[in-house]
Design a protein around this motif. Structure first.
Motif, PDB file in Angstrom:
ATOM      1  N   GLY A  56      29.780  36.676  44.397  1.00  0.00           N
ATOM      2  CA  GLY A  56      29.828  37.689  43.351  1.00  0.00           C
ATOM      3  C   GLY A  56      30.420  39.015  43.782  1.00  0.00           C
ATOM      4  N   VAL A  57      30.565  39.234  45.071  1.00  0.00           N
ATOM      5  CA  VAL A  57      31.060  40.523  45.567  1.00  0.00           C
ATOM      6  C   VAL A  57      32.515  40.746  45.169  1.00  0.00           C
ATOM      7  N   SER A  58      33.317  39.689  45.151  1.00  0.00           N
ATOM      8  CA  SER A  58      34.719  39.840  44.743  1.00  0.00           C
ATOM      9  C   SER A  58      34.805  40.418  43.338  1.00  0.00           C
ATOM     10  N   GLU A  59      34.012  39.882  42.417  1.00  0.00           N
ATOM     11  CA  GLU A  59      34.021  40.403  41.044  1.00  0.00           C
ATOM     12  C   GLU A  59      33.546  41.855  41.012  1.00  0.00           C
ATOM     13  N   GLU A  60      32.540  42.189  41.798  1.00  0.00           N
ATOM     14  CA  GLU A  60      32.038  43.565  41.819  1.00  0.00           C
ATOM     15  C   GLU A  60      33.100  44.532  42.334  1.00  0.00           C
ATOM     16  N   ILE A  61      33.833  44.127  43.353  1.00  0.00           N
ATOM     17  CA  ILE A  61      34.897  44.975  43.907  1.00  0.00           C
ATOM     18  C   ILE A  61      35.976  45.222  42.859  1.00  0.00           C
ATOM     19  N   ILE A  62      36.362  44.170  42.143  1.00  0.00           N
ATOM     20  CA  ILE A  62      37.362  44.323  41.078  1.00  0.00           C
ATOM     21  C   ILE A  62      36.808  45.205  39.966  1.00  0.00           C
ATOM     22  N   ALA A  67      36.963  50.275  36.993  1.00  0.00           N
ATOM     23  CA  ALA A  67      36.236  51.441  36.490  1.00  0.00           C
ATOM     24  C   ALA A  67      36.878  52.741  36.946  1.00  0.00           C
ATOM     25  N   ALA A  68      37.442  52.727  38.151  1.00  0.00           N
ATOM     26  CA  ALA A  68      38.086  53.923  38.685  1.00  0.00           C
ATOM     27  C   ALA A  68      39.500  54.101  38.151  1.00  0.00           C
ATOM     28  N   ARG A  69      40.059  53.061  37.543  1.00  0.00           N
ATOM     29  CA  ARG A  69      41.424  53.098  37.009  1.00  0.00           C
ATOM     30  C   ARG A  69      41.418  52.503  35.608  1.00  0.00           C
ATOM     31  N   PRO A  70      40.829  53.173  34.643  1.00  0.00           N
ATOM     32  CA  PRO A  70      40.685  52.599  33.297  1.00  0.00           C
ATOM     33  C   PRO A  70      42.006  52.195  32.665  1.00  0.00           C
ATOM     34  N   GLU A  71      43.092  52.859  33.060  1.00  0.00           N
ATOM     35  CA  GLU A  71      44.391  52.497  32.487  1.00  0.00           C
ATOM     36  C   GLU A  71      44.834  51.107  32.936  1.00  0.00           C
ATOM     37  N   ALA A  72      44.320  50.662  34.078  1.00  0.00           N
ATOM     38  CA  ALA A  72      44.716  49.360  34.602  1.00  0.00           C
ATOM     39  C   ALA A  72      44.172  48.220  33.749  1.00  0.00           C
ATOM     40  N   VAL A 113      33.397  44.577  32.321  1.00  0.00           N
ATOM     41  CA  VAL A 113      34.330  44.483  31.198  1.00  0.00           C
ATOM     42  C   VAL A 113      33.611  43.811  30.030  1.00  0.00           C
ATOM     43  N   GLU A 114      34.171  43.977  28.841  1.00  0.00           N
ATOM     44  CA  GLU A 114      33.599  43.343  27.654  1.00  0.00           C
ATOM     45  C   GLU A 114      34.197  41.963  27.405  1.00  0.00           C
ATOM     46  N   GLN A 115      35.373  41.735  27.970  1.00  0.00           N
ATOM     47  CA  GLN A 115      36.034  40.448  27.762  1.00  0.00           C
ATOM     48  C   GLN A 115      36.782  40.041  29.027  1.00  0.00           C
ATOM     49  N   ILE A 116      36.687  38.746  29.377  1.00  0.00           N
ATOM     50  CA  ILE A 116      37.499  38.155  30.446  1.00  0.00           C
ATOM     51  C   ILE A 116      38.662  37.433  29.771  1.00  0.00           C
ATOM     52  N   ASP A 117      39.862  37.724  30.196  1.00  0.00           N
ATOM     53  CA  ASP A 117      41.037  37.184  29.508  1.00  0.00           C
ATOM     54  C   ASP A 117      41.146  35.667  29.649  1.00  0.00           C
TER      55      ASP A 117
END
Length: 343
Positions: A56-62, A67-72, A113-117
């Protein structure tokens, strides 16, 4: 960077995806964020992870990076997976509605996130009825928790069964399949590739460098040492290394890759990736990276253009060994027939 549709969907992804299995395991959070920054700056927009990557750490890092780059978040097509154990209880594994409900919600929370693509079943589950899994995925699309779904490590008949069940019930259909695929591992061409082409499924190959063999780092009869995955941790696959090292086909492929790389002033990894990205049904090739340097090196494959003769030579020297009916002459005849305009 080139862009393609994600299988039979309208979503557009870069031809090289960023795999994040190393995040939190072989790359620190700082290194992982730097890799993500560089990938986005290079034109990449497709990030693939899974709940089991580093537990689960990979998802947390992403999630913290987003969160730090909302435009991304508006630029990125985000993919994750669920199926493998995330606990020790009997229902902490599989593709049942019960497990997937929790797995998806936990991935959404970790990714923030609210949705996973793109949400993918990480492997076939022989216990859960496929209808149950597909109905869950259809409901997840309808609720907006995911935009699309796909599979990983499915066989050809499993993929075809899923597609036709979805169509029969009027459910959302899968758009992708994530298989192991490289110049060294081409067995999926017998049935999985034809099944994917028939259904309009986009392939997302993992391990495109054959576990590092196509990078040129391994030498014949020399056990891996130094900065390679097997060199740093021989226990993770030395028996497999011995088998591949003893196979003359391995070195015929590597030698041809290195020869073509020399003609282009490229490295072997870039040649192997360029060949794979141009194979039928491939939507995006998943790149794994532990450092920004490794990522930058592999991404240069996007600019490499192999000649038709070079593509044919690589395909010939790496041809899978399928000599028994029906995977011999019949399969070869089917692969050789092409329709104008088809990939």
């Amino acid at each position: 960077m080139q862009y393609r549709t994600l299988g039979n969907s309208g979503a557009v992804v870069s031809s090289y995806a960023l795999g994040t299995m190393t995040f939190g395991a072989e790359a620190t959070e700082e290194q992982s964020h730097a890799i993500l920054d560089d990938y986005l700056a290079a034109g990449g927009n497709f990030i693939d992870t899974a709940d089991v990557y580093a537990a689960g750490v990979s998802e947390e890092i992403i999630g913290r990076w987003l969160a730090a780059r909302p435009e991304a978040r508006d630029e990125v097509v985000l993919a994750s997976k669920g199926r493998f154990p995330m606990g020790t209880a009997p229902n902490d594994v599989g593709t049942s509605r019960r497990h997937l409900t929790r797995a998806l919600d936990d991935s959404l929370r970790r990714l923030d996130v609210e949705q996973i693509d793109l949400y993918q079943l990480h492997a076939w589950d022989p216990v859960t009825p496929l209808e149950e899994s597909l109905r869950f995925l259809n409901d997840a699309v309808s609720s907006g928790k995911i935009a699309y779904y796909g599979f990983s490590n499915f066989l050809g008949w499993q993929l075809t069964k899923a597609v036709h069940l979805a169509r029969a019930h009027g459910w959302s259909e899968p758009v992708t399949l994530q298989p192991q695929y490289s110049l060294l591992v081409r067995e999926i061409e017998s049935e999985i590739v034809p099944a994917s082409l028939d259904a309009g499924i986009g392939l997302l190959p993992w391990s495109p460098l054959g576990g590092g063999w196509l990078s040129g780092k391994y030498k014949r009869d020399q056990p891996p040492t130094g900065v390679t995955r097997l060199g740093e941790n021989p226990d993770r696959g030395m028996e497999a290394w011995k088998g591949r090292n003893a196979d003359p086909r391995t070195w015929e492929i590597i030698e041809e890759v290195e020869h073509i790389a020399g003609r282009h002033g490229a490295n072997p990894s870039q040649v192997a990736l360029a060949w794979l990205a141009d194979q039928p049904a491939v939507s995006s090739v998943i790149l794994g990276a532990r450092t920004t340097e490794q990522l930058a090196d592999n991404l240069e494959a996007a600019e490499l253009r192999l000649t038709e003769g070079e593509m044919m030579r690589l395909s010939e020297v790496s041809r899978p060994r399928v000599g028994v009916y029906p995977y011999g002459p019949l399969a070869q005849e089917q692969r050789s027939r092409k329709i104008d305009g088809g990939r």
